[in-house]
Design a protein around this motif. Structure first.
Motif, PDB file in Angstrom:
ATOM      1  N   GLU A  48       0.817  -1.214   0.000  1.00  0.00           N
ATOM      2  CA  GLU A  48       0.000   0.000   0.000  1.00  0.00           C
ATOM      3  C   GLU A  48       0.852   1.265   0.000  1.00  0.00           C
ATOM      4  O   GLU A  48       0.315   2.371  -0.007  1.00  0.00           O
ATOM      5  N   THR A  49       2.172   1.111   0.031  1.00  0.00           N
ATOM      6  CA  THR A  49       3.037   2.289  -0.003  1.00  0.00           C
ATOM      7  C   THR A  49       3.875   2.268  -1.280  1.00  0.00           C
ATOM      8  O   THR A  49       3.403   2.622  -2.349  1.00  0.00           O
ATOM      9  N   ASP A 192      -1.224   5.766  13.597  1.00  0.00           N
ATOM     10  CA  ASP A 192      -2.587   5.716  13.056  1.00  0.00           C
ATOM     11  C   ASP A 192      -2.770   4.637  11.990  1.00  0.00           C
ATOM     12  O   ASP A 192      -3.826   4.011  11.913  1.00  0.00           O
ATOM     13  N   VAL A 193      -1.761   4.407  11.168  1.00  0.00           N
ATOM     14  CA  VAL A 193      -1.875   3.367  10.142  1.00  0.00           C
ATOM     15  C   VAL A 193      -2.139   2.011  10.799  1.00  0.00           C
ATOM     16  O   VAL A 193      -3.050   1.269  10.405  1.00  0.00           O
ATOM     17  N   ASP A 194      -1.366   1.697  11.813  1.00  0.00           N
ATOM     18  CA  ASP A 194      -1.527   0.417  12.510  1.00  0.00           C
ATOM     19  C   ASP A 194      -2.882   0.322  13.207  1.00  0.00           C
ATOM     20  O   ASP A 194      -3.545  -0.721  13.161  1.00  0.00           O
ATOM     21  N   SER A 195      -3.298   1.407  13.818  1.00  0.00           N
ATOM     22  CA  SER A 195      -4.569   1.391  14.562  1.00  0.00           C
ATOM     23  C   SER A 195      -5.754   1.121  13.641  1.00  0.00           C
ATOM     24  O   SER A 195      -6.634   0.306  13.957  1.00  0.00           O
ATOM     25  N   TYR A 196      -5.793   1.790  12.491  1.00  0.00           N
ATOM     26  CA  TYR A 196      -6.911   1.568  11.567  1.00  0.00           C
ATOM     27  C   TYR A 196      -6.814   0.214  10.878  1.00  0.00           C
ATOM     28  O   TYR A 196      -7.841  -0.373  10.507  1.00  0.00           O
ATOM     29  N   GLY A 197      -5.594  -0.290  10.732  1.00  0.00           N
ATOM     30  CA  GLY A 197      -5.455  -1.646  10.223  1.00  0.00           C
ATOM     31  C   GLY A 197      -6.073  -2.652  11.170  1.00  0.00           C
ATOM     32  O   GLY A 197      -6.855  -3.523  10.757  1.00  0.00           O
ATOM     33  N   HIS A 198      -5.741  -2.536  12.461  1.00  0.00           N
ATOM     34  CA  HIS A 198      -6.303  -3.450  13.458  1.00  0.00           C
ATOM     35  C   HIS A 198      -7.821  -3.312  13.564  1.00  0.00           C
ATOM     36  O   HIS A 198      -8.517  -4.272  13.917  1.00  0.00           O
ATOM     37  N   ALA A 199      -8.331  -2.130  13.263  1.00  0.00           N
ATOM     38  CA  ALA A 199      -9.783  -1.915  13.283  1.00  0.00           C
ATOM     39  C   ALA A 199     -10.456  -2.489  12.039  1.00  0.00           C
ATOM     40  O   ALA A 199     -11.687  -2.425  11.909  1.00  0.00           O
ATOM     41  N   ASN A 200      -9.656  -3.037  11.132  1.00  0.00           N
ATOM     42  CA  ASN A 200     -10.149  -3.635   9.889  1.00  0.00           C
ATOM     43  C   ASN A 200     -10.927  -2.614   9.050  1.00  0.00           C
ATOM     44  O   ASN A 200     -11.889  -2.942   8.362  1.00  0.00           O
ATOM     45  N   TRP A 202     -10.451  -0.450   6.084  1.00  0.00           N
ATOM     46  CA  TRP A 202      -9.581  -0.254   4.925  1.00  0.00           C
ATOM     47  C   TRP A 202      -9.501   1.208   4.511  1.00  0.00           C
ATOM     48  O   TRP A 202      -8.405   1.737   4.256  1.00  0.00           O
ATOM     49  N   ASN A 203     -10.623   1.897   4.441  1.00  0.00           N
ATOM     50  CA  ASN A 203     -10.620   3.282   3.975  1.00  0.00           C
ATOM     51  C   ASN A 203      -9.813   4.187   4.895  1.00  0.00           C
ATOM     52  O   ASN A 203      -9.036   5.037   4.438  1.00  0.00           O
ATOM     53  N   GLU A 204      -9.997   4.014   6.205  1.00  0.00           N
ATOM     54  CA  GLU A 204      -9.243   4.839   7.154  1.00  0.00           C
ATOM     55  C   GLU A 204      -7.772   4.438   7.198  1.00  0.00           C
ATOM     56  O   GLU A 204      -6.892   5.285   7.425  1.00  0.00           O
ATOM     57  N   TYR A 205      -7.487   3.172   6.999  1.00  0.00           N
ATOM     58  CA  TYR A 205      -6.115   2.682   6.914  1.00  0.00           C
ATOM     59  C   TYR A 205      -5.376   3.367   5.755  1.00  0.00           C
ATOM     60  O   TYR A 205      -4.272   3.893   5.925  1.00  0.00           O
ATOM     61  N   ILE A 206      -6.007   3.409   4.589  1.00  0.00           N
ATOM     62  CA  ILE A 206      -5.405   4.073   3.425  1.00  0.00           C
ATOM     63  C   ILE A 206      -5.288   5.579   3.672  1.00  0.00           C
ATOM     64  O   ILE A 206      -4.265   6.204   3.350  1.00  0.00           O
ATOM     65  N   GLY A 250      -4.748 -11.132   5.719  1.00  0.00           N
ATOM     66  CA  GLY A 250      -5.134  -9.774   5.357  1.00  0.00           C
ATOM     67  C   GLY A 250      -4.546  -8.691   6.230  1.00  0.00           C
ATOM     68  O   GLY A 250      -3.865  -8.930   7.223  1.00  0.00           O
ATOM     69  N   PHE A 251      -4.850  -7.448   5.852  1.00  0.00           N
ATOM     70  CA  PHE A 251      -4.174  -6.267   6.388  1.00  0.00           C
ATOM     71  C   PHE A 251      -4.498  -5.962   7.845  1.00  0.00           C
ATOM     72  O   PHE A 251      -3.830  -5.139   8.471  1.00  0.00           O
ATOM     73  N   SER A 252      -5.506  -6.590   8.424  1.00  0.00           N
ATOM     74  CA  SER A 252      -5.928  -6.191   9.770  1.00  0.00           C
ATOM     75  C   SER A 252      -4.986  -6.675  10.873  1.00  0.00           C
ATOM     76  O   SER A 252      -5.046  -6.168  11.995  1.00  0.00           O
ATOM     77  N   GLU A 253      -4.098  -7.618  10.571  1.00  0.00           N
ATOM     78  CA  GLU A 253      -3.207  -8.143  11.608  1.00  0.00           C
ATOM     79  C   GLU A 253      -1.782  -8.276  11.082  1.00  0.00           C
ATOM     80  O   GLU A 253      -1.506  -8.074   9.899  1.00  0.00           O
ATOM     81  N   HIS A 254      -0.895  -8.654  11.978  1.00  0.00           N
ATOM     82  CA  HIS A 254       0.516  -8.867  11.650  1.00  0.00           C
ATOM     83  C   HIS A 254       1.120  -9.719  12.753  1.00  0.00           C
ATOM     84  O   HIS A 254       0.454 -10.057  13.723  1.00  0.00           O
ATOM     85  N   GLY A 255       2.390 -10.073  12.609  1.00  0.00           N
ATOM     86  CA  GLY A 255       3.072 -10.764  13.699  1.00  0.00           C
ATOM     87  C   GLY A 255       3.738 -12.073  13.333  1.00  0.00           C
ATOM     88  O   GLY A 255       4.393 -12.677  14.182  1.00  0.00           O
ATOM     89  N   ASP A 256       3.611 -12.521  12.070  1.00  0.00           N
ATOM     90  CA  ASP A 256       4.290 -13.763  11.699  1.00  0.00           C
ATOM     91  C   ASP A 256       5.431 -13.463  10.727  1.00  0.00           C
ATOM     92  O   ASP A 256       5.867 -12.318  10.585  1.00  0.00           O
ATOM     93  N   ASP A 257       5.933 -14.500  10.050  1.00  0.00           N
ATOM     94  CA  ASP A 257       7.075 -14.318   9.160  1.00  0.00           C
ATOM     95  C   ASP A 257       6.673 -14.276   7.689  1.00  0.00           C
ATOM     96  O   ASP A 257       7.505 -14.488   6.805  1.00  0.00           O
TER      97      ASP A 257
END
Length: 314
Positions: A48-49, A192-200, A202-206, A250-257
């Motif tokens: 997305e960047t 803020d990018v991470d927070s809106y990602g976790h909130a699932n 998409w529009n606010e994440y972008i 998908g974009f709402s989470e992270h933490g693996d490899d």
């Protein structure tokens, strides 16, 4: 005879002192950079960047590339969460520390080591973060460093445990700190990018990615407006982690490899770096940023495992 002998000794001592001074000056002046600002954009996916079809979400960085360098295959090879990622960026060591702000990094940050080496006041190194839990970056568990040479902090609403704050507040705080204290090292977290990602969301994440891109331009222009920083400051933009690939959740989470979590940004501008350059070779990674900051500021590091990002230098 005794007077001649004493004169020879005094001359030798003066010559030695002059040589030491010259050596120190040369070391200090090896680079034009006198200040480093590390701006950590919390948790965008590279898709997305910099790898968006037209890079449409980061127009300011695209324009600023004429003044800087981007590494296209930069990685977090450690734990892809907020506190471990920030700790790795600051200490040069990958650790799986707790992600909730209840565990200090194991090793001293480049800020602590610079404060000890330079003898500067704590107001010359800062951690300024939208996430309160990142206040732990001003300390470490290592016995020789714990509670010593701690940088100043301004994190969250009012320190660790007080809650997160909006990125706009953090940008304002950063400018205030620059104006009032002229620190030589600043580490900034924008969440803020991470927070809106976790909130699932998409529009606010972008939208947050675009807003953060504008904030990077704002901070760079502010740097150039201040005599203490203009033409002698390096700005490094990176991430603590990315986010899952769509195939991995998908974009709402992270933490693996997965590649989405590991692939992060390195974008930098400064008097000692190349301009209008994209680097796609090498195996540069998150912990290399610590060594690169230390190289620019002439700080001898303990413990750090990374290498200097030499390809970025002129």
């Amino acid at each position: 005879m005794k007077k001649i002998f004493m004169y020879l000794i005094l001359s030798f001592l003066l010559f030695s002192c002059n040589n030491d001074t010259e050596t120190q000056t040369k070391t200090t002046n090896k680079y034009q950079t006198q200040n480093v600002v590390l701006l950590v954009v919390d948790g965008p996916r590279i898709s997305e960047t910099w790898e968006a079809p037209a890079k449409e979400n980061i127009p300011n960085r695209v324009n600023l590339l004429s003044q800087g360098v981007f590494i296209s295959n930069f990685k977090n090879n450690g734990t892809t969460n907020t506190n471990p990622g920030h700790s790795a960026l600051c200490s040069g060591v990958y650790e799986n520390i707790k992600n909730n702000g209840t565990e200090l990094p194991g090793y001293p940050s480049v800020m602590q080591q610079w404060l000890k080496y330079s003898g500067a006041d704590k107001n010359k190194a800062w951690v300024i973060a939208s996430k309160d839990k990142l206040e732990v970056l001003n300390n470490c568990k290592q016995a020789d460093w714990k509670d010593k040479f701690q940088p100043s902090v301004d994190c969250g609403v009012n320190g660790n445990g007080s809650g997160y704050r909006e990125d706009a507040v953090t940008v304002t705080k950063t400018k205030e700190v620059m104006r009032n204290y002229s620190p030589n090292i600043i580490v900034i977290n924008l969440k803020d990018v991470d927070s809106y990602g976790h909130a699932n969301n998409w529009n606010e994440y972008i939208k947050a990615i675009k807003t953060t891109d504008a904030s990077i331009k704002e901070i760079w222009e502010y740097i150039q407006s201040l005599p203490a920083y203009k033409d002698k400051t390096t700005l490094i933009v990176s991430n603590d982690h990315g986010r899952h690939l769509d195939a991995k959740g998908g974009f709402s989470e992270h933490g693996d490899d997965c590649e989405g979590c590991r692939h992060i940004e390195f974008f930098a501008m400064g008097p000692d770096f190349k301009k209008n350059t994209i680097i796609s070779t090498g195996t540069y990674e998150q912990i290399d940023i610590t060594s690169t900051i230390a190289e620019l500021l002439g700080v001898p590091l303990q413990y750090a495992k990374g290498k200097v990002i030499k390809d970025a230098f002129k």
